[in-house]
Scaffold this active site. Structure first.
Site, PDB file in Angstrom:
ATOM      1  N   ASP A 247      -6.035 -57.867-101.050  1.00  0.00           N
ATOM      2  CA  ASP A 247      -6.949 -57.189-102.451  1.00  0.00           C
ATOM      3  C   ASP A 247      -6.574 -57.905-103.722  1.00  0.00           C
ATOM      4  OD1 ASP A 247      -3.914 -56.023-101.877  1.00  0.00           O
ATOM      5  OD2 ASP A 247      -4.038 -55.192-103.880  1.00  0.00           O
TER       6      ASP A 247
ATOM      7  N   ASP B 290      -4.015 -57.184 -95.460  1.00  0.00           N
ATOM      8  CA  ASP B 290      -3.039 -57.275 -95.780  1.00  0.00           C
ATOM      9  C   ASP B 290      -2.734 -56.063 -96.125  1.00  0.00           C
ATOM     10  OD1 ASP B 290      -1.321 -57.798 -98.342  1.00  0.00           O
ATOM     11  OD2 ASP B 290      -2.742 -56.706 -99.599  1.00  0.00           O
TER      12      ASP B 290
ATOM     13  N   ASP C 201      -0.129 -53.843 -99.030  1.00  0.00           N
ATOM     14  CA  ASP C 201       0.242 -52.747 -99.659  1.00  0.00           C
ATOM     15  C   ASP C 201      -0.598 -53.627-100.447  1.00  0.00           C
ATOM     16  OD1 ASP C 201       3.479 -51.851 -99.844  1.00  0.00           O
ATOM     17  OD2 ASP C 201       2.996 -54.629 -98.546  1.00  0.00           O
TER      18      ASP C 201
END
Length: 228
Positions: free
Chosen positions: A175, A12, A14
């Site tokens: 996250d 991922d 961001d």
């Protein structure tokens, strides 16, 4: 590559590879201020990141009094216009991220990005930071069309297809619950990042493992490969 269990590792963007919170928060606050709303702190906005810009803004509007779809449409455009002009003012890789990418490359592991950020924005940010060439492919939230971003399995499966990988030797790092649900739906083990933009404790993401920093990544991947 001898002894390393994965040939493809997806990331991922961001809150995982890059700390984009300062620039995203500035864009949200620009939109909020244009509507006469109170600004939010970066820490308040961080848990809103992960589901795409419109979802992030909708949460910001809800936090400051709510809005209807027409107003959200207008403010979403304002947010995007601002972000387009200020994408990498504060954005930077997390500590140790580049070293971890180097270590994976040295072992012959292919790396890729799967994000819910618009693909064009993701590539622009990676280009500005000189990172694009590190990745075999970059898949954004709009790459496959509406409804096919994370948490759907589609973007991770598309990453595997593009990289000529195999589900059995692919892992994903993220996250958010979007990352975890997408990876699990694709049949891929997933590592959560406790330093990211969490909307809940990292232990509650449902990931197969959690790291507190990039110095822990390779060991965590090896343990996953052993089924530990």
């Amino acid at each position: 590559m001898t002894g390393f269990p994965f040939t493809l590792v997806g990331f991922d963007m961001d809150g995982t590879l890059l700390d984009t919170s300062g620039d995203l928060a500035a864009a949200v606050n620009h939109a909020l201020a244009s509507a006469g709303r109170a600004e939010l702190t970066v820490d308040q906005i961080k848990p809103m990141i992960g589901g795409g810009a419109r979802h992030m803004l909708a949460q910001g509007m809800a936090r400051t009094g709510g809005c209807d779809e027409a107003e959200l449409d207008l403010l979403h455009r304002r947010l995007l216009d601002y972000y387009e002009a200020h994408m990498t003012v504060l954005t930077a890789p997390y500590p140790g991220a580049l070293a971890a990418l180097d270590a994976l490359a040295d072992m012959g592991v292919t790396v890729a990005v799967v994000t819910n950020k618009l693909e064009g924005y993701a590539v622009t940010v990676l280009d500005a930071l000189g990172l694009t060439d590190r990745f075999a492919t970059v898949i954004g939230g709009d790459t496959l069309g509406p409804g096919r971003g994370k948490p759907a399995p589609d973007p991770i499966l598309e990453m595997i297809r593009r990289c000529e990988g195999d589900v059995a030797t692919t892992a994903f790092i993220g996250d958010s619950v979007y990352d975890v649900r997408s990876a699990k739906a694709a049949g891929v083990p997933v590592i959560g990042c406790s330093f990211g933009f969490l909307d809940r404790p990292a232990a509650d993401l449902g990931a197969d493992a959690v790291i507190d920093g990039y110095d822990e990544l390779l060991a965590a991947l090896r343990r996953l490969g052993r089924g530990v």
